[in-house]
Design a protein around this motif. Structure first.
Motif, short mmCIF file in Angstrom:
data_model
loop_
_atom_site.label_atom_id
_atom_site.label_comp_id
_atom_site.label_asym_id
_atom_site.label_seq_id
_atom_site.Cartn_x
_atom_site.Cartn_y
_atom_site.Cartn_z
N SER A 177 0.72 -1.16 0.11
CA SER A 177 -0.08 -0.03 0.05
C SER A 177 0.97 1.23 0.03
O SER A 177 0.66 2.23 -0.88
CB SER A 177 -0.81 -0.08 1.22
OG SER A 177 -1.61 -0.98 1.23
N ASP B 180 10.13 -6.36 -4.45
CA ASP B 180 9.16 -7.03 -3.54
C ASP B 180 8.76 -8.47 -4.16
O ASP B 180 8.00 -8.56 -4.81
CB ASP B 180 7.75 -6.19 -3.56
CG ASP B 180 6.58 -6.73 -2.67
OD1 ASP B 180 6.90 -7.90 -2.15
OD2 ASP B 180 5.77 -5.80 -2.16
N ASP C 38 11.24 7.44 11.44
CA ASP C 38 9.87 7.76 12.12
C ASP C 38 10.27 7.11 13.60
O ASP C 38 9.38 7.37 14.30
CB ASP C 38 8.83 7.32 11.66
CG ASP C 38 7.45 8.28 11.58
OD1 ASP C 38 7.69 9.26 12.00
OD2 ASP C 38 6.35 7.76 11.07
N1 LIG Z 1 5.45 5.38 10.22
C1 LIG Z 1 4.29 5.07 10.19
O1 LIG Z 1 3.29 5.72 10.96
C2 LIG Z 1 3.60 4.11 9.66
C3 LIG Z 1 2.37 3.85 8.83
C4 LIG Z 1 1.97 2.81 8.02
C5 LIG Z 1 2.50 1.64 8.25
N2 LIG Z 1 3.95 1.70 8.68
C6 LIG Z 1 4.52 0.56 8.66
O2 LIG Z 1 4.98 0.24 7.13
C7 LIG Z 1 4.61 -1.13 6.73
C8 LIG Z 1 3.99 -1.30 5.62
O3 LIG Z 1 2.81 -0.94 5.43
P1 LIG Z 1 1.90 -0.96 4.13
O4 LIG Z 1 0.51 -0.43 4.39
O5 LIG Z 1 2.60 -0.86 2.77
O6 LIG Z 1 1.77 -2.71 4.17
P2 LIG Z 1 1.48 -3.66 2.83
O7 LIG Z 1 1.19 -5.10 3.57
O8 LIG Z 1 0.47 -3.10 2.07
O9 LIG Z 1 2.68 -3.81 2.13
C9 LIG Z 1 3.65 -4.38 2.59
C10 LIG Z 1 4.49 -4.92 1.22
O10 LIG Z 1 5.86 -5.52 1.88
C11 LIG Z 1 6.08 -6.44 1.08
N3 LIG Z 1 7.13 -7.63 1.67
C12 LIG Z 1 6.80 -8.17 2.98
N4 LIG Z 1 8.08 -8.75 3.10
C13 LIG Z 1 9.01 -8.34 2.21
C14 LIG Z 1 10.60 -8.84 2.07
N5 LIG Z 1 11.21 -9.56 2.80
N6 LIG Z 1 11.06 -8.01 1.05
C15 LIG Z 1 10.27 -7.22 0.18
N7 LIG Z 1 9.12 -6.90 0.44
C16 LIG Z 1 8.41 -7.62 1.33
C17 LIG Z 1 4.78 -7.24 0.88
O11 LIG Z 1 4.97 -8.32 -0.03
C18 LIG Z 1 3.98 -6.04 0.75
O12 LIG Z 1 3.72 -6.04 -0.50
C19 LIG Z 1 3.69 -1.65 7.98
O13 LIG Z 1 3.50 -2.85 8.17
C20 LIG Z 1 4.16 -0.56 9.32
O14 LIG Z 1 5.23 -1.48 10.07
C21 LIG Z 1 4.61 2.77 9.23
#
Ligand SMILES: NC(=O)c1ccc[n+]([C@@H]2O[C@H](COP(=O)([O-])OP(=O)(O)OC[C@H]3O[C@@H](n4cnc5c(N)ncnc54)[C@H](O)[C@@H]3O)[C@@H](O)[C@H]2O)c1
Ligand SMILES: O=C(O)[C@H](O)COP(=O)(O)O
Length: 388
Positions: free
Chosen positions: A143, A163, A251
């Motif tokens: 996302s 990814d 962050d």
């Molecule tokens: N700073 C903040 O306030 C904030 C806000 C939202 C999310 N986040 C963090 O960001 C992370 C990601 O959020 P998102 O909404 O994009 O999640 P998401 O699940 O939509 O996307 C995560 C992606 O990472 C990929 N992935 C998983 N393991 C991997 C690896 N070893 N190598 C490469 N790609 C890999 C997955 O296939 C997926 O496409 C969350 O889990 C959270 O920890 C932080």
């Protein structure tokens, strides 16, 4: 029906729960939990708990495996805060390479009526560079990562994306100009900016470690808006000290990073916008309340999506181990209680399965007996009756 609320959940979400008849924080035995980053890994589950909804993306603060074993469904809100993080990622990049933190501090030191003159004389010390034309490596194209990649393309950057587990729908959303790489080392070796957007799990602790940092180009700018534990901060500091890394933008501040001119530290602000908080809270409240009221599941991180309209007086909601004969066992049990099944759906995910069975029996004694019989089976992790 009571919901335990942790953290600051936007009123728009809490209002959804109240309007559907839930109370908030009124008992010690809630049916559901709604939360953001509260650390729940050591939480002892109360008897009535059937669901936990994370208003946000990361679920590393929730004991997912223990929840599954207790038949507790865990939700998150995919994409709800992605744009907020995306905007902060590029803001921090521009802040770093245009020296905005120091420029702003300097301007606030100026005194006198000739400030415009002082500004013109002093601005040369803050000359920066642009992100257009540079290469950014995006690790994780979900996302947030796909949005970061697409925005970078629009800003004129060359984008490398890595990814290996990308979902089909996420792959379709990627700008075709993003160059997908199958080896993360390509990103380490070629990118000027590297940003990681993957969930933290035990398997990817220190995903970016000394070995990875040693492969990076001199003066790379590294961003971490995902989770502290994904990056080995000691190796980051060593690389900043010897000027192999130019900046660390994160962050997730910690003591060792404080008061460094080569770090921009934010107080976990990625999702803290009016818009993201509202959408995340609304999504989480809707998922949680739908599940408690109907058994339907949308966006669970530990169970499959299951949607079935409830047209009968009663619904049996079962979480069971995904082993042979479970459906036979359930159907036989209902048959022995002379209950005629109207609708049934069953879906599995890994070692666990989820079953909804609709019927019209309403006799409380029959229902109680049925539930006790089903509960007694060691392969049933939870059983719940919902009456219309
Ligand atoms: N700073 C903040 O306030 C904030 C806000 C939202 C999310 N986040 C963090 O960001 C992370 C990601 O959020 P998102 O909404 O994009 O999640 P998401 O699940 O939509 O996307 C995560 C992606 O990472 C990929 N992935 C998983 N393991 C991997 C690896 N070893 N190598 C490469 N790609 C890999 C997955 O296939 C997926 O496409 C969350 O889990 C959270 O920890 C932080
Ligand atoms: O994983 C997330 O969604 C973010 O880290 C946001 O966390 P927060 O809801 O505590 O701001």
């Amino acid at each position: 029906m009571d919901i335990r609320v942790y953290n600051k959940i936007a009123d728009e979400g809490l209002d959804i729960l109240k309007n559907k008849g839930f109370t908030l924080n009124e008992t010690n035995n809630p049916e559901g939990i709604i939360l953001r980053s509260e650390e729940l890994n050591d939480l002892e589950f109360n008897d009535n708990l059937v669901a936990i909804a994370r208003a946000g993306a990361g679920v590393n603060n929730i004991p997912i495996q223990r929840a599954i074993e207790n038949g507790i469904v865990v939700f998150n809100t995919p994409g709800a805060n992605a744009n907020a993080v995306n905007e902060l990622v590029f803001t921090s990049m521009v802040m770093a390479i245009r020296h905005m933190r120091f420029a702003n501090q300097w301007v606030h030191t100026l005194v006198g009526e000739d400030i415009p003159k002082q500004v013109e004389a002093g601005k040369k010390q803050f000359k920066g560079s642009e992100i257009k034309g540079k290469t950014i490596g995006v690790i994780g194209l979900g996302s947030i990562g796909h949005m970061v990649g697409n925005t970078a393309v629009k800003l004129g950057m060359h984008v490398l994306g890595y990814d290996p587990y990308i979902k089909e729908e996420a792959a379709y959303r990627l700008d075709p100009q993003i160059q997908r790489v199958t080896d993360v080392q390509t990103i380490y070796q070629e990118a000027d900016f590297i940003t990681i957007h993957v969930p933290y799990t035990q398997d990817n602790h220190h995903f970016i470690d000394k070995k990875a940092i040693d492969l990076m180009k001199k003066e790379t700018i590294l961003l971490n808006f995902s989770r502290a534990e994904l990056i080995d901060v000691a190796s980051v500091i060593a690389a900043l000290d010897n000027k192999n890394l130019r900046y660390y933008l994160t962050d997730f501040p910690e003591e060792a990073l404080m008061n460094r001119s080569d770090c921009l530290l934010f107080p976990h602000l990625g999702a803290s916008t009016d818009e993201a908080e509202k959408i995340s809270a609304q999504m989480a409240a809707n998922q949680l309340s739908d599940f408690i009221l109907t058994g339907n599941i949308r966006y669970s991180v530990n169970f499959p999506n299951v949607q079935m309209d409830m047209e009968t007086a009663c619904r049996l909601v079962i979480v069971n181990r995904n082993i042979p004969n479970m459906i036979t066992l359930l159907v036989t049990e209902l048959g022995e209680h002379q209950i005629n099944i109207v609708h049934l759906t069953n879906k599995s995910r890994g070692d666990y399965a989820y079953t909804l069975i609709d019927f019209d029996e309403q006799d409380p004694q029959v229902l109680q007996e049925l539930k006790e019989k089903i509960d007694a089976n060691e392969n049933i992790l939870s059983a719940r009756l919902i009456r219309k």
